[in-house]
Structure formats: C-alpha cells, structure tokens
Design an enzyme around this catalytic site. Structure first.
Site, short mmCIF file in Angstrom:
data_model
loop_
_atom_site.label_atom_id
_atom_site.label_comp_id
_atom_site.label_asym_id
_atom_site.label_seq_id
_atom_site.Cartn_x
_atom_site.Cartn_y
_atom_site.Cartn_z
N SER A 116 0.83 -1.20 0.00
CA SER A 116 0.00 0.00 0.00
C SER A 116 0.87 1.26 0.00
O SER A 116 0.38 2.33 -0.34
CB SER A 116 -0.91 0.00 1.22
OG SER A 116 -0.13 -0.15 2.40
N TYR A 144 -4.33 0.98 3.50
CA TYR A 144 -5.32 -0.04 3.16
C TYR A 144 -5.97 -0.60 4.43
O TYR A 144 -7.07 -1.13 4.38
CB TYR A 144 -4.65 -1.21 2.43
CG TYR A 144 -4.25 -0.98 0.99
CD1 TYR A 144 -4.31 0.28 0.40
CD2 TYR A 144 -3.80 -2.05 0.21
CE1 TYR A 144 -3.92 0.46 -0.92
CE2 TYR A 144 -3.43 -1.88 -1.11
CZ TYR A 144 -3.48 -0.62 -1.68
OH TYR A 144 -3.11 -0.44 -2.99
N GLY A 145 -5.23 -0.49 5.54
CA GLY A 145 -5.62 -1.19 6.77
C GLY A 145 -6.93 -0.77 7.38
O GLY A 145 -7.47 -1.46 8.24
N ASN A 191 0.35 -6.89 4.30
CA ASN A 191 -0.43 -7.87 5.07
C ASN A 191 -1.92 -7.73 4.81
O ASN A 191 -2.63 -8.73 4.70
CB ASN A 191 -0.17 -7.69 6.57
CG ASN A 191 1.16 -8.24 6.99
OD1 ASN A 191 1.26 -9.34 7.50
ND2 ASN A 191 2.22 -7.49 6.74
N THR A 192 -2.39 -6.49 4.72
CA THR A 192 -3.81 -6.27 4.52
C THR A 192 -4.25 -6.83 3.16
O THR A 192 -5.26 -7.55 3.07
CB THR A 192 -4.15 -4.75 4.62
OG1 THR A 192 -3.63 -4.26 5.86
CG2 THR A 192 -5.62 -4.50 4.54
N GLU A 200 6.39 5.36 10.09
CA GLU A 200 6.61 6.30 8.97
C GLU A 200 7.36 7.54 9.46
O GLU A 200 8.10 8.16 8.71
CB GLU A 200 5.27 6.72 8.37
CG GLU A 200 4.52 5.58 7.73
CD GLU A 200 4.48 5.66 6.22
OE1 GLU A 200 4.72 6.74 5.68
OE2 GLU A 200 4.23 4.61 5.60
N CYS A 235 2.15 -6.85 10.07
CA CYS A 235 2.00 -5.61 9.30
C CYS A 235 3.40 -5.20 8.85
O CYS A 235 4.36 -5.33 9.62
CB CYS A 235 1.39 -4.52 10.18
SG CYS A 235 1.35 -2.90 9.39
N THR A 236 3.48 -4.72 7.61
CA THR A 236 4.77 -4.35 7.02
C THR A 236 5.61 -3.43 7.92
O THR A 236 6.83 -3.50 7.92
CB THR A 236 4.53 -3.58 5.71
OG1 THR A 236 3.49 -2.63 5.92
CG2 THR A 236 4.17 -4.51 4.59
N HIS A 237 4.94 -2.52 8.63
CA HIS A 237 5.67 -1.49 9.38
C HIS A 237 6.19 -1.95 10.74
O HIS A 237 7.09 -1.34 11.30
CB HIS A 237 4.77 -0.28 9.61
CG HIS A 237 4.46 0.50 8.37
ND1 HIS A 237 3.85 -0.07 7.28
CD2 HIS A 237 4.67 1.80 8.06
CE1 HIS A 237 3.70 0.86 6.34
NE2 HIS A 237 4.19 2.00 6.80
N1 DGL Z 1 0.98 -2.29 4.39
C1 DGL Z 1 -0.08 -2.37 5.38
C2 DGL Z 1 -0.06 -3.78 5.99
O1 DGL Z 1 0.93 -4.46 6.01
C3 DGL Z 1 0.08 -1.31 6.46
C4 DGL Z 1 -0.24 0.09 5.99
C5 DGL Z 1 -1.67 0.23 5.50
O2 DGL Z 1 -2.61 0.23 6.32
O3 DGL Z 1 -1.86 0.34 4.29
O4 DGL Z 1 -1.08 -4.21 6.47
#
Ligand code: DGL
Length: 276
Positions: A13, A44-45, A76-77, A160, A192-194
C-alpha cells in the site's frame, strides 16, 4: 530475457513493503526487483475488503505487465483479503506475507498461545488465525492452538515518522500490548509491514520470553525456496531495482531511506494505475 532473469514484482500500500524488499535483497542479491507502493491510496488497513481487493488487482496487473516472474504481495492487509483472488487470476506464482509468518509461528510456539498484531482489516479478516490453524492441523497440533489477535493501527504512522524507540512509541506499545504480558503467549506475529521497525520497542514491552515473528524475513525465505524449486534463481551481475509510486515520490524517497538506508532506493518513478 531468460525467465530466471526476469524481475520479482512486489507491491504494498505504500512504503512499508520495503521491509520485504530489504529481506529479499539480503537473501537474493542477484534478483532484479520492481516495487510498486500505492502511496496515493495508503492506508489499506482501515478500508473495506472490496476496496482493498480492487486496489490489489490493479497493482498486480501493473506489475504483471512489466514482465515479472513472481509476484510478492508484501502488504499484510492485501494478503489477508485478496491473495486467493490474485492467485486465481494471475498465471505466475503469487506469494503473500501471511502464510510464511503463520508457519513460523506454529513452528516456534511451545505454549500453543500465539499473538498476532496487524491493521484493523487484517485482524478483522481472520486470515492469520486461519493460516495458523491450518498449518497446525497439518502438523497434527490444531486442537491445542489458540490465536489472540489485536489491531495496533498507530504503529503505522509511528514507523513512517521514524519514531521507533522514543517515549511515544513505548507508551503506545504498552497500551496495545499489555494484554500479551503474562497471558501465556510465547510467540507474537508482527502482521504488518511497518511493525518490524518497532521490533525493539515491542520486544521490550512484551519481554524477552516472547518470540517475535517478522513476516518480511519469513517471506524472503519462502521466495528463495520457491525460486530454487522452480529453477528460477538469477545469478545476474546486473540486477536492478525499479520503484514506482502512485503519489508523492519525494516523501517515499525520504521515508524509504528509513527502511532501506541511504543507498537502498533505485530508480523511482510516479505512475497512474487507476486505469489498470
Ligand atoms: N501495508 C499495510 C499492511 O501491512 C500497512 C499500511 C496500510 O494500512 O496500508 O497491512
């Protein structure tokens, strides 16, 4: 171009999927990578599954048209809600981040109580529970496993901002994660990626007795395994990394350095994917 020298396509995302790029590059330094960060439509989450599926399809189509040999859904989302659909629609292998993380969790737990943290959409989808229980059943352990999942949305903006270990990060972690302390959970999936960027703070909060599973690292292992199995590992000396974003390349480049370090980003372009 030989099939094995085609690039690996990776999307997220936004900038968070760079944790996956970093791990894939560490495991497979000779692979070319095309990365798409949908920075115009992040996060996206907090969106509905229908919207995340629509965006994921467009991202996948864009990358597919670039001639990739493998698609990695680093978000992940997106993995939680759209992976089966993408696998159905695309005629190259598709790897998400949920199954590798879930498998590692099943492998590591001794108490049978597994914690999962992720975005609201990921937790709501139940995708980690499903993958963990499926993996456990495969090993004859299904009945003794319990999954406790919790959304931790504020970890995304903290990562971020580069606030990994300051007071705000510590207080936020304490509030989100206190229920994981002393409740028998011995494995916590960073779904989650972060979240891998806040690993130290998360570990400090839950204590050293809890094993943290970094989905990015597990996914890189899965990518390596799959490419080996298919004879698709590249040994090219001229691997390149191309990055695309759907908005604000300046911010992506700035935040990207937090994820990949000063020299990590390759060519960066802006793209409109709304018509894909
Ligand atoms: N990349 C999203 C995830 O891993 C985290 C950021 C988002 O909410 O888009 O779920």
């Amino acid at each position: 171009m030989k099939e094995k020298d085609k690039p690996i396509g990776i999307f997220d995302s936004g900038v968070g999927g760079l944790t996956v790029v970093k791990e894939i590059t560490r495991h497979l330094p000779n692979e070319s990578i095309i990365y798409l960060g949908d920075t115009a439509r992040v996060p996206y989450g907090i969106k509905s599954p229908e919207t995340v599926i629509k965006y994921s399809r467009q991202n996948a189509k864009f990358l597919k048209e670039k001639g990739i040999k493998l698609l990695v859904v680093a978000c992940n989302t997106s993995s939680a809600v759209s992976l089966p659909i993408l696998r159905d629609e695309i005629d190259i292998p598709v790897i998400g981040v949920i199954e590798p993380g879930a498998r590692a969790a099943v492998r590591c737990t001794k108490t049978g109580r597994i914690g999962v943290i992720g975005t609201e959409a990921t937790v709501k989808s139940g995708a980690y529970e499903k993958a963990i229980l499926q993996g456990a059943r495969g090993k004859g352990q299904g009945a003794r496993l319990e999954v406790i999942a919790k959304p931790c949305p504020l970890f995304v903006p903290l990562a971020e901002e580069g606030w990994f270990e300051n007071e705000v990060a510590e207080m936020t972690a304490e509030i989100y994660l206190k229920s994981f302390k002393g409740n028998g959970v011995d494995v916590l999936v960073l779904g989650c990626t972060h979240y891998p960027l806040l690993k130290k703070t998360i570990q400090k909060t839950v204590g050293n007795g809890v094993i943290l599973i970094d989905s990015a690292e597990e996914t890189a292992r899965e990518v390596e395994g799959l490419l080996k199995e298919k004879g698709l590992i590249s040994n090219s000396e001229s691997a390149v990394k191309d990055f695309y974003v759907t908005d604000n390349p300046e911010r992506f480049s700035k935040v990207g350095k937090v994820f990949l370090g000063e020299n990590g980003l390759g060519r960066l372009s802006i793209v409109d994917i709304s018509s894909y």
